[in-house]
Design a protein around this motif. Structure first.
Motif, mmCIF file in Angstrom:
data_model
loop_
_atom_site.group_PDB
_atom_site.id
_atom_site.type_symbol
_atom_site.label_atom_id
_atom_site.label_comp_id
_atom_site.label_asym_id
_atom_site.label_seq_id
_atom_site.Cartn_x
_atom_site.Cartn_y
_atom_site.Cartn_z
ATOM 1 N N THR A 174 0.990 -1.131 0.146
ATOM 2 C CA THR A 174 0.056 -0.062 -0.034
ATOM 3 C C THR A 174 0.832 1.301 0.004
ATOM 4 O O THR A 174 1.804 1.467 0.881
ATOM 5 C CB THR A 174 -0.883 0.017 1.421
ATOM 6 O OG1 THR A 174 -1.788 -1.235 1.244
ATOM 7 C CG2 THR A 174 -1.911 1.386 1.358
ATOM 8 N N PRO A 175 0.832 2.013 -1.174
ATOM 9 C CA PRO A 175 1.546 3.271 -0.879
ATOM 10 C C PRO A 175 1.194 4.180 0.258
ATOM 11 O O PRO A 175 -0.116 4.262 0.377
ATOM 12 C CB PRO A 175 1.275 4.049 -2.454
ATOM 13 C CG PRO A 175 0.728 2.998 -3.113
ATOM 14 C CD PRO A 175 -0.014 2.058 -2.372
ATOM 15 N N LEU A 176 2.032 4.839 1.139
ATOM 16 C CA LEU A 176 1.607 5.721 1.941
ATOM 17 C C LEU A 176 1.280 6.985 1.243
ATOM 18 O O LEU A 176 1.906 7.486 0.476
ATOM 19 C CB LEU A 176 2.352 5.801 3.092
ATOM 20 C CG LEU A 176 2.638 4.500 3.884
ATOM 21 C CD1 LEU A 176 3.906 4.490 4.919
ATOM 22 C CD2 LEU A 176 1.331 4.025 4.503
ATOM 23 N N PRO A 177 0.474 8.112 2.191
ATOM 24 C CA PRO A 177 0.090 9.555 1.633
ATOM 25 C C PRO A 177 1.706 10.157 1.566
ATOM 26 O O PRO A 177 2.566 9.901 2.406
ATOM 27 C CB PRO A 177 -0.679 10.069 2.546
ATOM 28 C CG PRO A 177 -1.367 9.012 3.225
ATOM 29 C CD PRO A 177 -0.212 7.857 3.081
ATOM 30 N N PRO A 178 1.977 11.223 0.832
ATOM 31 C CA PRO A 178 2.831 12.052 0.575
ATOM 32 C C PRO A 178 3.407 12.535 2.148
ATOM 33 O O PRO A 178 4.598 12.820 2.243
ATOM 34 C CB PRO A 178 2.591 13.152 -0.249
ATOM 35 C CG PRO A 178 1.799 12.613 -1.051
ATOM 36 C CD PRO A 178 0.909 11.712 -0.299
ATOM 37 N N SER A 179 2.271 12.746 2.774
ATOM 38 C CA SER A 179 2.788 13.321 4.068
ATOM 39 C C SER A 179 3.372 12.243 5.293
ATOM 40 O O SER A 179 4.082 12.755 6.268
ATOM 41 C CB SER A 179 1.484 13.533 5.146
ATOM 42 O OG SER A 179 0.639 12.350 5.289
ATOM 43 N N GLY A 180 3.519 10.902 4.899
ATOM 44 C CA GLY A 180 3.946 9.910 5.582
ATOM 45 C C GLY A 180 3.175 9.413 6.704
ATOM 46 O O GLY A 180 3.458 8.419 7.464
ATOM 47 N N ASN A 181 1.838 10.013 6.552
ATOM 48 C CA ASN A 181 0.939 9.393 7.825
ATOM 49 C C ASN A 181 -0.001 8.525 7.172
ATOM 50 O O ASN A 181 -0.742 9.298 6.285
ATOM 51 C CB ASN A 181 0.571 10.560 8.674
ATOM 52 C CG ASN A 181 1.477 11.541 9.438
ATOM 53 O OD1 ASN A 181 2.688 10.913 9.631
ATOM 54 N ND2 ASN A 181 1.251 12.803 9.375
#
Length: 491
Positions: A440-447
């Motif tokens: 699963t790719p994580l959001p650009p924010s990293g959260n």
């Protein structure tokens, strides 16, 4: 040295024929020994030194030739240490210090010693300078050792001050630590004070001293611990067949390193570490440096260091090798070996706390932290910016966390859930005994979160990895964090 790594004892250096120096004579008495060790020398060469009465200080310096060698051939490298009149027998009763190849000279006396060496009385008798020809060039290893004895009043040995076994803590919580750090007491360049400051800056709650083959640093942390930092004492036992961390041993514990895998001695020192209430953790098992690759097997390990410093190819190999042990443990029913990560920081710019092991412990105490590591209730992150939660639920609202087992029948639906903070541009992976089964790719924010459903019959265990984007196409990206597994099923 029956049953130990091969050793050779040279002719004795005697000071008996020289008149004792007067008290206060700063020059003392000096002898110089030269020789050449051939290729294929024993692991340890002992130079006996007859020390008369009245000696206040022993000073030793040494040098050796480094001739050019053909490409692909190892050149000369010579380590050094010393044993006192109690002898060189395995177990280290006479051990007084080791600096490996980090220093060209050292001294010791009752009140003080070079870092890496143990202050204490200089008693009369036969001392032994220990030379370790780590690698020898085809031309041989020509060396020169100079011994100076200084006479006078012996002085008083200060009582060592060791770190306490607990810090203030937050009760049952996740605590961050780095258990593989080097200071000036072995081949590091930082002082304990500098390390303590960097550990706090890295957001660590605990650290472990891990000098190569010496316990001299155990007494070097006075005034550096506090409510916010627990300091454990240990050693990096640096053999010719791999390195192993003794983590959280009783202060003052020395663990001998003078054996190879063929000598059948490792099990004895595993028991020594356990008697000293510590953990046995093979370090960087697939490192490529000479003598670093782990040859003793993992049957006696309490955990294994699969991530050592900034993430590199040998860490990827160590991680995959460790994952294979999880499959074997699940199949055989034997206990599994948890993984951990440490910085192995030596000097600037080596970052302390990259990576760090985050441990679920009942409190910030020596026993609680070691229990958490031993149980595998931990994950590894490249910095304190990253936090993970990883759980599995199924059946009648049953729940398991990192390092636990979710005990449900084989066909029970199980939901695995990962929450990540502080890992921008990363991807979450779920790994089982079949390999990576969900990404699963994580959001650009990293959260972000990742969730996956399975059954125990399909996945014997599940663990999570958080990875940066690949550096090279077709290869996995470097780790940002990973967890120990959750096992699934009744067995």
């Amino acid at each position: 040295m029956t049953g130990a790594a091969a050793a050779l004892t040279l002719s004795t250096v005697s000071f008996a024929s020289a008149a004792p120096a007067q008290a206060g004579d700063s020059d003392g008495l000096t002898r110089t020994v030269t020789g050449t060790l051939p290729a294929g020398s024993p692991d340890f060469v002992y130079l006996p030194v007859e020390v008369p009465r009245g000696v206040r200080e022993i000073h030793v310096s040494y040098s050796y030739e480094r001739p050019p060698v053909p490409a692909g051939t190892q050149g000369n490298a010579l380590d050094i240490g010393i044993f006192d009149e109690r002898g060189t027998a395995l177990g280290g009763r006479g051990f007084r210090g080791w600096s490996g190849g980090a220093r060209t000279e050292f001294f010791l006396r009752a009140d003080e010693a070079t870092p890496g060496y143990i202050p204490g009385p200089v008693r009369a008798g036969t001392w032994h300078i220990a030379l370790g020809p780590y690698t020898v060039a085809p031309q041989g290893l020509a060396y020169e050792v100079t011994i100076t004895l200084k006479f006078g009043a012996p002085g008083t040995t200060p009582r060592p001050v060791h770190p306490p076994e607990r810090a203030k803590g937050r009760g049952r919580a996740w605590y961050r630590g780095d258990c593989h750090i080097h200071s000036v007491h072995s081949d590091g360049r930082r002082t304990p004070a500098e390390i303590a400051a960097l550990a706090r800056a890295a957001g660590l709650d605990f650290i472990n001293t891990s000098e190569h083959n010496t316990q001299s640093g155990h007494r070097a942390w006075a005034g550096l611990w506090g409510d916010d930092l627990l300091i454990l004492t240990g050693e990096e036992v640096t053999t010719r067949n791999g390195h192993v961390l003794a983590i959280g041993t009783d202060p003052g514990t020395f663990v001998d390193w003078r054996y190879r895998a063929r000598d059948n001695r490792f099990g004895h020192y595993v028991r020594e570490v356990h008697r000293a209430r510590g953990l046995v953790v093979p370090a960087h098992p697939h490192a490529t440096c000479i003598g670093c690759n782990w040859k003793f097997g993992f049957a006696d390990a309490d955990a294994v260091e699969v991530w050592n410093g900034p993430y590199t190819v040998d860490d990827e190999v160590s991680l995959a090798d460790w994952d294979n042990t999880l499959v074997s443990a699940a199949r055989s029913g034997r206990p599994w070996t948890p993984a951990m990560g440490n910085s192995d920081a030596h000097r600037d710019p080596d970052p302390i706390g990259t990576p760090q092991t985050v441990v679920l412990a009942e409190d910030l105490t020596r026993d609680a932290i070691l229990a958490g590591i031993r149980a595998g209730r931990s994950y590894v992150a490249e910095s304190s910016k990253i936090s993970l939660t990883f759980t599995a639920t199924g059946g009648r609202a049953r729940h398991a966390d990192i390092g636990d087992r979710l005990r449900v029948p084989a066909d029970t639906p199980v939901t695995v859930h990962l929450t990540v903070t502080g890992a921008p541009n990363c991807t979450a992976h779920f790994i089982t005994d079949q390999g990576t089964l969900h990404t699963t790719p994580l959001p650009p924010s990293g959260n972000g979160t990742a969730e996956w459903r399975t059954t125990p019959s399909y996945a014997t265990y599940v663990r999570a990895e958080v990875r940066h984007p690949p550096v090279l196409p077709g290869l996995p990206g470097p780790l940002a964090a990973f967890t120990n597994p959750i096992f699934l099923g009744d067995d």
